[in-house]
Design a protein around this motif. Structure first.
Motif, PDB file in Angstrom:
ATOM      1  N   PRO A   1       0.829  -1.216   0.000  1.00 13.18           N
ATOM      2  CA  PRO A   1       0.000   0.000   0.000  1.00 13.18           C
ATOM      3  C   PRO A   1       0.861   1.263   0.000  1.00 13.18           C
ATOM      4  CG  PRO A   1      -0.854  -1.588   1.564  1.00 13.18           C
ATOM      5  CD  PRO A   1       0.459  -2.139   1.093  1.00 13.18           C
ATOM      6  N   ALA A   2       0.535   2.189  -0.882  1.00 15.24           N
ATOM      7  CA  ALA A   2       1.320   3.415  -1.017  1.00 15.24           C
ATOM      8  C   ALA A   2       0.799   4.530  -0.140  1.00 15.24           C
ATOM      9  CB  ALA A   2       1.325   3.858  -2.478  1.00 15.24           C
ATOM     10  N   LEU A   3      -0.427   4.400   0.338  1.00  8.96           N
ATOM     11  CA  LEU A   3      -1.034   5.429   1.173  1.00  8.96           C
ATOM     12  C   LEU A   3      -1.435   4.851   2.521  1.00  8.96           C
ATOM     13  CD1 LEU A   3      -3.444   7.097  -1.429  1.00  8.96           C
ATOM     14  CD2 LEU A   3      -1.381   8.120  -0.474  1.00  8.96           C
ATOM     15  N   THR A   4      -1.701   5.732   3.460  1.00 11.81           N
ATOM     16  CA  THR A   4      -2.272   5.334   4.744  1.00 11.81           C
ATOM     17  C   THR A   4      -3.614   6.037   4.907  1.00 11.81           C
ATOM     18  OG1 THR A   4      -1.293   7.149   6.010  1.00 11.81           O
ATOM     19  CG2 THR A   4       0.039   5.145   5.740  1.00 11.81           C
ATOM     20  N   LEU A   5      -4.441   5.512   5.790  1.00  9.26           N
ATOM     21  CA  LEU A   5      -5.729   6.125   6.038  1.00  9.26           C
ATOM     22  C   LEU A   5      -5.554   7.543   6.584  1.00  9.26           C
ATOM     23  CD1 LEU A   5      -8.770   5.601   5.891  1.00  9.26           C
ATOM     24  CD2 LEU A   5      -8.649   4.727   8.242  1.00  9.26           C
ATOM     25  N   ASP A   6      -4.520   7.739   7.395  1.00  7.59           N
ATOM     26  CA  ASP A   6      -4.269   9.076   7.941  1.00  7.59           C
ATOM     27  C   ASP A   6      -3.917  10.066   6.831  1.00  7.59           C
ATOM     28  OD1 ASP A   6      -4.791   8.361  10.536  1.00  7.59           O
ATOM     29  OD2 ASP A   6      -2.692   8.073  11.103  1.00  7.59           O
TER      30      ASP A   6
ATOM     31  N   ILE B   1      -4.880   9.961   3.726  1.00  3.91           N
ATOM     32  CA  ILE B   1      -6.113  10.227   2.980  1.00  3.91           C
ATOM     33  C   ILE B   1      -7.005  11.177   3.775  1.00  3.91           C
ATOM     34  CG2 ILE B   1      -8.199   9.176   2.047  1.00  3.91           C
ATOM     35  CD1 ILE B   1      -6.525   6.620   1.600  1.00  3.91           C
ATOM     36  N   ALA B   2      -7.116  10.935   5.073  1.00  4.69           N
ATOM     37  CA  ALA B   2      -7.936  11.798   5.918  1.00  4.69           C
ATOM     38  C   ALA B   2      -7.388  13.218   5.943  1.00  4.69           C
ATOM     39  CB  ALA B   2      -8.006  11.232   7.334  1.00  4.69           C
ATOM     40  N   GLU B   3      -6.076  13.354   6.033  1.00  2.00           N
ATOM     41  CA  GLU B   3      -5.461  14.687   6.053  1.00  2.00           C
ATOM     42  C   GLU B   3      -5.754  15.451   4.765  1.00  2.00           C
ATOM     43  OE1 GLU B   3      -4.042  16.412   8.260  1.00  2.00           O
ATOM     44  OE2 GLU B   3      -3.452  15.051   9.862  1.00  2.00           O
ATOM     45  N   ALA B   4      -5.725  14.760   3.646  1.00  2.00           N
ATOM     46  CA  ALA B   4      -6.035  15.406   2.368  1.00  2.00           C
ATOM     47  C   ALA B   4      -7.483  15.882   2.348  1.00  2.00           C
ATOM     48  CB  ALA B   4      -5.778  14.445   1.212  1.00  2.00           C
ATOM     49  N   GLY B   5      -8.393  15.052   2.859  1.00  2.00           N
ATOM     50  CA  GLY B   5      -9.789  15.447   2.940  1.00  2.00           C
ATOM     51  C   GLY B   5      -9.990  16.629   3.875  1.00  2.00           C
TER      52      GLY B   5
ATOM     53  N   VAL C   1     -10.156  14.035  -3.473  1.00  2.00           N
ATOM     54  CA  VAL C   1      -9.084  13.643  -2.548  1.00  2.00           C
ATOM     55  C   VAL C   1      -8.018  12.848  -3.290  1.00  2.00           C
ATOM     56  CG1 VAL C   1      -8.523  12.225  -0.535  1.00  2.00           C
ATOM     57  CG2 VAL C   1     -10.519  13.736  -0.492  1.00  2.00           C
ATOM     58  N   ALA C   2      -8.459  11.917  -4.123  1.00  2.00           N
ATOM     59  CA  ALA C   2      -7.495  11.115  -4.887  1.00  2.00           C
ATOM     60  C   ALA C   2      -6.648  12.004  -5.785  1.00  2.00           C
ATOM     61  CB  ALA C   2      -8.240  10.080  -5.726  1.00  2.00           C
ATOM     62  N   ALA C   3      -7.262  12.967  -6.453  1.00  2.00           N
ATOM     63  CA  ALA C   3      -6.521  13.853  -7.343  1.00  2.00           C
ATOM     64  C   ALA C   3      -5.501  14.675  -6.568  1.00  2.00           C
ATOM     65  CB  ALA C   3      -7.493  14.773  -8.088  1.00  2.00           C
ATOM     66  N   ASP C   4      -5.881  15.177  -5.397  1.00  2.00           N
ATOM     67  CA  ASP C   4      -4.946  15.975  -4.598  1.00  2.00           C
ATOM     68  C   ASP C   4      -3.770  15.147  -4.111  1.00  2.00           C
ATOM     69  OD1 ASP C   4      -6.676  18.045  -5.017  1.00  2.00           O
ATOM     70  OD2 ASP C   4      -7.028  18.494  -2.895  1.00  2.00           O
ATOM     71  N   LEU C   5      -3.984  13.854  -3.951  1.00  2.00           N
ATOM     72  CA  LEU C   5      -2.905  12.964  -3.518  1.00  2.00           C
ATOM     73  C   LEU C   5      -2.094  12.422  -4.689  1.00  2.00           C
ATOM     74  CD1 LEU C   5      -4.817  10.966  -0.759  1.00  2.00           C
ATOM     75  CD2 LEU C   5      -2.871  12.503  -0.382  1.00  2.00           C
ATOM     76  N   GLY C   6      -2.573  12.688  -5.904  1.00  2.00           N
ATOM     77  CA  GLY C   6      -1.874  12.198  -7.086  1.00  2.00           C
ATOM     78  C   GLY C   6      -2.208  10.769  -7.448  1.00  2.00           C
ATOM     79  N   TYR C   7      -3.438  10.341  -7.091  1.00  2.00           N
ATOM     80  CA  TYR C   7      -3.876   8.983  -7.386  1.00  2.00           C
ATOM     81  C   TYR C   7      -5.201   9.027  -8.140  1.00  2.00           C
ATOM     82  CZ  TYR C   7      -0.310   7.143  -4.231  1.00  2.00           C
ATOM     83  OH  TYR C   7       0.886   6.822  -3.633  1.00  2.00           O
TER      84      TYR C   7
ATOM     85  N   ARG D   1      -9.258   0.974  -2.340  1.00  2.00           N
ATOM     86  CA  ARG D   1      -8.441  -0.043  -1.670  1.00  2.00           C
ATOM     87  C   ARG D   1      -8.387   0.224  -0.166  1.00  2.00           C
ATOM     88  NH1 ARG D   1      -2.049  -1.385  -2.993  1.00  2.00           N
ATOM     89  NH2 ARG D   1      -1.969  -3.366  -1.869  1.00  2.00           N
ATOM     90  N   TYR D   2      -8.633   1.490   0.209  1.00  2.00           N
ATOM     91  CA  TYR D   2      -8.528   1.901   1.601  1.00  2.00           C
ATOM     92  C   TYR D   2      -9.870   2.253   2.229  1.00  2.00           C
ATOM     93  CZ  TYR D   2      -3.812   2.692  -0.233  1.00  2.00           C
ATOM     94  OH  TYR D   2      -2.596   2.558  -0.857  1.00  2.00           O
TER      95      TYR D   2
END
Length: 221
Positions: free
Chosen positions: A19-24, A26-30, A47-53, A60-61
């Motif tokens: 896994p390349a991301l963590t739930l934290d 993702i939450a921080e980006a949101g 959120v995915a776009a801001d993280l580059g995914y 997956r998360y």
């Protein structure tokens, strides 16, 4: 919506990419989006776009937006404060910390209502408040007490107050031109001008709630 999202055990994948991301993360980006633009601007795709995914990669998360917002709320509020001392000081500290959390993230009020996945952080806040209440209350009264205090917190955290200068200007107009129409307002303003006093309805209201609780408990001793 997956009600047990925060509680179900998640098996570690034995195959596939790590896994390349963590739930934290993702939450921080949101949280960053909601703080800047409001909760309505938050979506799995954004959120995915801001993280580059891609949007699909987030599934997956997280099963969906409800769980995303739930994770954001858990992350934004954080663990409840440590409490020491008597129950009044403890509950005051708890309420003040919750008020500060909601004030820092205005969207958290909306996120904490309605059907949603409830996580361990939200339950920990409830646990901390219940644990400091004085003896002499029934189980239902203990929950009602926390609901009353948290409702007071939410009311003030959700208030949208204009700039203080606007209110001051309005009060000046009342004193100058409309004193006969609003005598109670004028009397209060004159008293404050003469004797001073704090303007902190949050602390005042919380204190009166705790006064009432203290009387109730004392009646049962």
């Amino acid at each position: 919506m997956t009600g047990d999202f925060f509680w179900a055990q998640r098996p570690r994948p034995t195959r596939g990419p790590k896994p390349a991301l963590t739930l934290d993360q993702i939450a921080e980006a949101g949280i960053a989006i909601a703080d800047a633009e409001g909760l309505a601007a938050v979506s799995m795709q954004r959120v995915a776009a801001d993280l580059g995914y891609t949007k699909m990669s987030l599934y997956r998360y997280l099963p969906g937006k409800a769980e995303l917002v739930g994770a954001m709320l858990e992350r934004a509020l954080g663990e409840p404060p440590e409490i020491s001392g008597g129950w009044r000081d403890g509950l005051t500290h708890w309420a003040t910390a919750l008020f500060e959390g909601y004030s820092a993230h205005a969207w958290a009020l909306e996120a904490s209502t309605g059907r949603r996945p409830v996580g361990p952080v939200e339950i920990a806040w409830l646990e901390r408040a219940l644990s400091v209440l004085p003896p002499g209350l029934t189980g239902a009264e203990r929950f009602d007490t926390v609901a009353t205090v948290s409702g007071h917190v939410r009311m003030f955290a959700g208030q949208s107050v204009g700039p203080e200068g606007d209110l001051t200007a309005a009060m000046s107009v009342v004193l100058r031109d409309h004193a006969e129409r609003f005598p109670a307002v004028v009397a209060a303003l004159i008293d404050i001008d003469a004797h001073g006093g704090t303007d902190d309805a949050f602390a005042f209201g919380l204190g009166r709630i705790l006064d009432g609780l203290e009387v109730l408990v004392a009646q049962r001793v």
